[in-house]
Design a protein around this motif. Structure first.
Motif, PDB file in Angstrom:
ATOM      1  N   LEU A   1       0.885  -1.129   0.056  1.00 20.69           N
ATOM      2  CA  LEU A   1      -0.002   0.214   0.045  1.00 20.69           C
ATOM      3  C   LEU A   1       1.002   1.266   0.013  1.00 20.69           C
ATOM      4  CD1 LEU A   1      -1.912  -2.266   1.422  1.00 20.69           C
ATOM      5  CD2 LEU A   1      -3.275  -0.283   1.980  1.00 20.69           C
TER       6      LEU A   1
ATOM      7  N   SER B   1      -2.818   3.695   2.049  1.00 24.18           N
ATOM      8  CA  SER B   1      -2.886   3.258   3.584  1.00 24.18           C
ATOM      9  C   SER B   1      -3.657   4.256   4.429  1.00 24.18           C
ATOM     10  CB  SER B   1      -1.287   3.268   4.033  1.00 24.18           C
ATOM     11  OG  SER B   1      -1.524   3.045   5.412  1.00 24.18           O
TER      12      SER B   1
ATOM     13  N   ALA C   1      -1.105   6.324   9.641  1.00 23.63           N
ATOM     14  CA  ALA C   1      -1.207   5.416   8.502  1.00 23.63           C
ATOM     15  C   ALA C   1      -0.370   5.902   7.189  1.00 23.63           C
ATOM     16  CB  ALA C   1      -2.679   5.479   7.997  1.00 23.63           C
TER      17      ALA C   1
ATOM     18  N   VAL D   1       1.428   1.002   7.304  1.00 28.44           N
ATOM     19  CA  VAL D   1       0.199   0.319   6.861  1.00 28.44           C
ATOM     20  C   VAL D   1      -0.376  -0.408   8.207  1.00 28.44           C
ATOM     21  CG1 VAL D   1      -0.775  -1.417   5.345  1.00 28.44           C
ATOM     22  CG2 VAL D   1       1.200  -0.219   4.636  1.00 28.44           C
TER      23      VAL D   1
ATOM     24  N   THR E   1       4.554   2.098   4.392  1.00 27.41           N
ATOM     25  CA  THR E   1       3.727   2.433   3.426  1.00 27.41           C
ATOM     26  C   THR E   1       5.113   2.472   2.054  1.00 27.41           C
ATOM     27  OG1 THR E   1       4.292   4.701   3.592  1.00 27.41           O
ATOM     28  CG2 THR E   1       2.027   3.657   4.426  1.00 27.41           C
TER      29      THR E   1
END
Lengths: 153, 144
Positions: free
Chosen positions: B35, B40, B55, B59, B97
């Motif tokens: 992601l 995310s 986030a 993730v 991420t």
């Protein structure tokens, strides 16, 4: 965590301690946002006409959306530790319909001592406002003394 | 094996698999699951995430599992109306991420009970060095 359990373990966590509650109103807008973010476009979550022919009779929230609340509860209770050795296993027991408010629950049931280190075992789940359970299961998190959140006892 | 772009979207036009034809032990993947910071954050916003690491940098653990399961369901072309019966997951380390993970999956269960097909799919997520970062086990009820 709230608790009334046995003598504290090495991280101050006791059998009987309760995990922090996550309470959420699940909306259709949230279900649609989740579908886009998870790329899960199953019509039972999105298409009212399709869902009306299902055994549920209307659209339901993604199970993984509801499970995300339980996962967040565990991240809150065991910051860092849950994402670095935590485990979760649940069964989905009832659908959650958009418009319903649900809340997570969890309680420490045992302290485990293994070759990979100590861990905390919990029952976990998610309950609907009518008291029925949407999902239940159990989780474990490794004991990381400085990272276990203690909300209250 | 079907190719996928960086974030796991399948890009070939090969026919989807028919789960009724698959035997236990059937292997899926490899496919890419990861992601981006934006994805995310979008996941975090969608689930109403109010705590945990940022986030945009890390993730949410369950997002990895959700992304992998979506790829599998897409590859299997499961009928609308498929629902989740149970889910397990194990997280071995946080995932940043933008980190590219490689997922593989195995069909662990495939049976029909009272007119509904129950399929259990076990997935393993590895980082670029081959280290396992997460595993999951998903049981879905196909066309209940």
């Amino acid at each position: 965590m709230t608790g009334s359990g046995s003598e504290p373990g090495s991280a101050g966590v006791c059998v009987g301690d309760r995990l922090p509650i996550i309470r959420r109103l699940v909306t259709q807008e949230q279900v649609e946002a989740y579908a886009r973010s998870a790329k899960d476009f199953n019509p039972i979550h999105l298409d009212e006409e399709f869902a009306s022919t299902s055994r549920f009779g209307r659209r339901i929230a993604h199970g993984m959306l509801v499970l995300a609340f339980v996962s967040e509860m565990l991240e809150t209770a065991f910051p860092g530790a849950y994402a670095s050795g935590g485990e979760l296993s649940v069964r989905f027991k009832a659908p959650v319909y958009p418009g319903e408010t649900i809340e997570t629950f969890g309680q420490v049931v045992s302290m485990e001592h293994g070759v990979e280190g100590d861990g905390v075992r919990c029952t976990v789940g998610c309950r609907k406002s009518d008291g029925s359970e949407a999902l239940t299961g159990h989780a474990t998190a490794p004991m990381v003394v400085e990272r276990v959140t203690r909300l209250s006892r | 094996m079907r190719p996928a772009d960086l974030y796991g979207r399948l890009i070939s036009a090969e026919p989807r698999l028919n789960i009724a034809d698959l035997e236990i032990g059937h292997e899926f993947g490899e496919y890419s699951v990861g992601l981006s910071s934006e994805e995310s954050e979008r996941y975090g916003a969608a689930v109403g995430r109010a705590c945990g690491p940022d986030a945009s940098e890390w993730v949410p653990p369950m997002a990895v599992v959700a992304a992998g399961l979506s790829r599998l369901i897409d590859e299997l072309g499961l009928a609308g109306g498929t629902i989740h019966a149970s889910q397990g997951a194990r997280f071995l380390r946080p995932v940043a991420t933008g980190e590219e993970l490689t997922a593989t999956a195995v069909l662990r269960g495939n049976s029909v009970r009272r007119g509904a097909r129950f399929a259990t799919l076990d997935s393993t997520f590895r980082d670029a060095s081959g280290e396992v970062v997460a595993t999951s086990s998903s049981t879905v009820i196909v066309n209940p």
